[in-house]
Design a protein around this motif. Structure first.
Motif, mmCIF file in Angstrom:
data_model
loop_
_atom_site.group_PDB
_atom_site.id
_atom_site.type_symbol
_atom_site.label_atom_id
_atom_site.label_comp_id
_atom_site.label_asym_id
_atom_site.label_seq_id
_atom_site.Cartn_x
_atom_site.Cartn_y
_atom_site.Cartn_z
ATOM 1 N N LYS A 41 0.804 -1.220 0.000
ATOM 2 C CA LYS A 41 0.000 0.000 0.000
ATOM 3 C C LYS A 41 0.841 1.276 0.000
ATOM 4 C CE LYS A 41 -3.951 -1.924 2.531
ATOM 5 N NZ LYS A 41 -4.567 -2.478 1.377
ATOM 6 N N ILE A 42 2.078 1.185 0.484
ATOM 7 C CA ILE A 42 2.888 2.384 0.713
ATOM 8 C C ILE A 42 4.240 2.235 0.034
ATOM 9 C CG2 ILE A 42 4.032 3.754 2.500
ATOM 10 C CD1 ILE A 42 1.758 2.893 4.376
ATOM 11 N N SER A 43 4.614 3.260 -0.738
ATOM 12 C CA SER A 43 5.915 3.214 -1.394
ATOM 13 C C SER A 43 6.939 4.131 -0.705
ATOM 14 C CB SER A 43 5.789 3.601 -2.868
ATOM 15 O OG SER A 43 5.234 4.890 -2.978
ATOM 16 N N ASP A 44 6.466 5.138 0.004
ATOM 17 C CA ASP A 44 7.345 6.077 0.696
ATOM 18 C C ASP A 44 8.040 5.361 1.855
ATOM 19 O OD1 ASP A 44 7.411 8.154 3.208
ATOM 20 O OD2 ASP A 44 8.002 9.112 1.311
ATOM 21 N N GLU A 45 9.385 5.327 1.833
ATOM 22 C CA GLU A 45 10.131 4.553 2.832
ATOM 23 C C GLU A 45 9.938 5.070 4.259
ATOM 24 O OE1 GLU A 45 11.901 1.636 2.621
ATOM 25 O OE2 GLU A 45 11.083 1.575 0.600
ATOM 26 N N ALA A 46 9.902 6.380 4.444
ATOM 27 C CA ALA A 46 9.729 6.924 5.792
ATOM 28 C C ALA A 46 8.349 6.564 6.333
ATOM 29 C CB ALA A 46 9.921 8.440 5.788
ATOM 30 N N LEU A 47 7.332 6.701 5.498
ATOM 31 C CA LEU A 47 5.978 6.355 5.926
ATOM 32 C C LEU A 47 5.869 4.858 6.170
ATOM 33 C CD1 LEU A 47 3.176 7.455 6.529
ATOM 34 C CD2 LEU A 47 2.600 7.107 4.117
ATOM 35 N N LEU A 48 6.537 4.069 5.348
ATOM 36 C CA LEU A 48 6.546 2.620 5.523
ATOM 37 C C LEU A 48 7.094 2.246 6.899
ATOM 38 C CD1 LEU A 48 6.194 -0.215 4.155
ATOM 39 C CD2 LEU A 48 8.603 -0.008 3.500
ATOM 40 N N GLU A 49 8.212 2.859 7.280
ATOM 41 C CA GLU A 49 8.794 2.562 8.596
ATOM 42 C C GLU A 49 7.856 2.992 9.728
ATOM 43 O OE1 GLU A 49 11.474 0.647 9.151
ATOM 44 O OE2 GLU A 49 11.510 0.427 6.967
ATOM 45 N N ASP A 50 7.180 4.123 9.546
ATOM 46 C CA ASP A 50 6.200 4.564 10.552
ATOM 47 C C ASP A 50 5.077 3.548 10.688
ATOM 48 O OD1 ASP A 50 7.660 6.857 10.989
ATOM 49 O OD2 ASP A 50 6.325 8.157 9.808
ATOM 50 N N VAL A 51 4.609 3.025 9.564
ATOM 51 C CA VAL A 51 3.518 2.044 9.586
ATOM 52 C C VAL A 51 3.979 0.759 10.271
ATOM 53 C CG1 VAL A 51 2.076 0.552 8.122
ATOM 54 C CG2 VAL A 51 2.253 2.999 7.638
ATOM 55 N N ILE A 52 5.204 0.357 10.015
ATOM 56 C CA ILE A 52 5.731 -0.847 10.683
ATOM 57 C C ILE A 52 5.719 -0.645 12.197
ATOM 58 C CG2 ILE A 52 7.814 -2.245 11.051
ATOM 59 C CD1 ILE A 52 8.431 -1.697 8.012
ATOM 60 N N VAL A 68 -2.118 -10.537 11.336
ATOM 61 C CA VAL A 68 -1.069 -9.519 11.168
ATOM 62 C C VAL A 68 -1.356 -8.675 9.925
ATOM 63 C CG1 VAL A 68 1.398 -9.177 10.684
ATOM 64 C CG2 VAL A 68 0.684 -10.855 12.395
ATOM 65 N N ALA A 69 -1.791 -9.305 8.841
ATOM 66 C CA ALA A 69 -2.098 -8.575 7.610
ATOM 67 C C ALA A 69 -3.224 -7.567 7.829
ATOM 68 C CB ALA A 69 -2.460 -9.549 6.495
ATOM 69 N N ALA A 70 -4.255 -7.967 8.580
ATOM 70 C CA ALA A 70 -5.382 -7.065 8.835
ATOM 71 C C ALA A 70 -4.946 -5.856 9.658
ATOM 72 C CB ALA A 70 -6.506 -7.814 9.543
ATOM 73 N N ILE A 71 -4.132 -6.090 10.668
ATOM 74 C CA ILE A 71 -3.646 -4.987 11.505
ATOM 75 C C ILE A 71 -2.748 -4.068 10.677
ATOM 76 C CG2 ILE A 71 -2.185 -4.397 13.489
ATOM 77 C CD1 ILE A 71 -3.225 -7.015 14.801
ATOM 78 N N THR A 72 -1.864 -4.650 9.878
ATOM 79 C CA THR A 72 -0.960 -3.848 9.043
ATOM 80 C C THR A 72 -1.758 -3.020 8.037
ATOM 81 O OG1 THR A 72 0.735 -5.567 9.249
ATOM 82 C CG2 THR A 72 1.028 -3.943 7.491
ATOM 83 N N SER A 73 -2.739 -3.638 7.419
ATOM 84 C CA SER A 73 -3.561 -2.927 6.445
ATOM 85 C C SER A 73 -4.271 -1.735 7.088
ATOM 86 C CB SER A 73 -4.584 -3.880 5.833
ATOM 87 O OG SER A 73 -5.404 -3.195 4.917
ATOM 88 N N ALA A 74 -4.826 -1.949 8.262
ATOM 89 C CA ALA A 74 -5.517 -0.860 8.965
ATOM 90 C C ALA A 74 -4.558 0.281 9.289
ATOM 91 C CB ALA A 74 -6.168 -1.388 10.236
ATOM 92 N N ARG A 75 -3.353 -0.052 9.751
ATOM 93 C CA ARG A 75 -2.381 1.001 10.075
ATOM 94 C C ARG A 75 -1.927 1.730 8.807
ATOM 95 N NH1 ARG A 75 -4.395 -0.334 14.018
ATOM 96 N NH2 ARG A 75 -5.422 1.558 13.392
ATOM 97 N N ALA A 76 -1.752 1.006 7.717
ATOM 98 C CA ALA A 76 -1.336 1.636 6.455
ATOM 99 C C ALA A 76 -2.418 2.586 5.953
ATOM 100 C CB ALA A 76 -1.028 0.570 5.408
ATOM 101 N N ILE A 77 -3.662 2.152 6.007
ATOM 102 C CA ILE A 77 -4.767 3.010 5.565
ATOM 103 C C ILE A 77 -4.862 4.244 6.450
ATOM 104 C CG2 ILE A 77 -7.290 3.133 5.409
ATOM 105 C CD1 ILE A 77 -7.123 0.157 4.428
ATOM 106 N N ASP A 78 -4.721 4.059 7.760
ATOM 107 C CA ASP A 78 -4.742 5.215 8.672
ATOM 108 C C ASP A 78 -3.632 6.208 8.319
ATOM 109 O OD1 ASP A 78 -6.868 4.157 10.055
ATOM 110 O OD2 ASP A 78 -5.685 3.484 11.782
ATOM 111 N N ALA A 79 -2.441 5.684 8.040
ATOM 112 C CA ALA A 79 -1.310 6.563 7.709
ATOM 113 C C ALA A 79 -1.562 7.306 6.403
ATOM 114 C CB ALA A 79 -0.018 5.744 7.613
ATOM 115 N N LEU A 80 -2.119 6.616 5.420
ATOM 116 C CA LEU A 80 -2.407 7.269 4.139
ATOM 117 C C LEU A 80 -3.496 8.318 4.298
ATOM 118 C CD1 LEU A 80 -2.181 4.165 1.789
ATOM 119 C CD2 LEU A 80 -0.603 6.109 1.868
ATOM 120 N N ARG A 81 -4.503 8.018 5.098
ATOM 121 C CA ARG A 81 -5.554 9.015 5.348
ATOM 122 C C ARG A 81 -4.980 10.234 6.050
ATOM 123 N NH1 ARG A 81 -9.963 4.746 7.409
ATOM 124 N NH2 ARG A 81 -10.925 4.289 5.396
#
Length: 182
Positions: free
Chosen positions: A42-53, A77-90
């Motif tokens: 969902k995320i290509s930006d490396e800094a945002l990716l690390e934040d989501v992790i 784990v996938a569901a939790i990661t997806s939710a955090r990624a969507i939150d970060a993108l929003r």
């Protein structure tokens, strides 16, 4: 993800839920590559990716008591990661909208100075096409947000920004040509 690695995760989580810190630390370290792979979808930006992790690891920590060790761990784990990624993108989207609105407000400095009755400003605004004038009046004179102006005019925020941009260009041209005449 090789099955040999993930097949032990439910047992490690059960031990972690029982208070085994070593098992919990091993589990979290083992999950990072999977979390990264899920988030990268969902995320290509490396800094945002690390934040989501990091946010995902914190979320797993907060909700680890809800995991059922009898169930597969990767979908959880996938569901939790997806939710955090969507939150970060929003959140990034809201942040981008605020930045865009600030840029539009900076453009407002382009509006020509008015005489005491506001006739000069009205003259400039009257020179704009109707839709551009309405958007400028909504955003700059009635101080509506981009979202409010978009909703009021049944346009997307992108369309409102585009109309504002074109209006500002037209106002600049009008201002320059009037100053050259003086």
């Amino acid at each position: 993800m090789p099955i040999t690695e993930t097949q032990h995760w439910p047992a490690l989580m059960a031990r972690a839920q029982a208070g085994d810190r070593e098992a919990y630390n091993r589990l979290l370290k083992a999950m990072v590559p999977a979390i990264r792979a899920f988030a990268r979808q969902k995320i290509s930006d490396e800094a945002l990716l690390e934040d989501v992790i990091q946010e995902t690891l914190l979320a797993i920590h907060r909700v680890r008591h809800t995991y059922d060790p009898q169930r597969p761990v990767l979908p959880w784990v996938a569901a939790i990661t997806s939710a955090r990624a969507i939150d970060a993108l929003r959140q990034r989207g809201r942040s981008q909208e605020v930045q865009d609105e600030e840029a539009v407000n900076r453009q407002a400095a382009v509006l020509p100075e008015t005489d005491t009755d506001g006739h000069e400003l009205n003259g400039y605004l009257d020179s704009l096409p109707v839709r551009q004038r309405e958007i400028v009046e909504s955003v700059h004179l009635r101080e509506q947000s981009l979202a409010q102006a978009a909703a009021e005019s049944n346009l997307s925020i992108a369309a409102v920004k585009s109309l504002l941009h074109r209006a500002m260009l037209n106002l600049r041209k009008s201002g320059k040509s009037n100053h050259e005449k003086s």
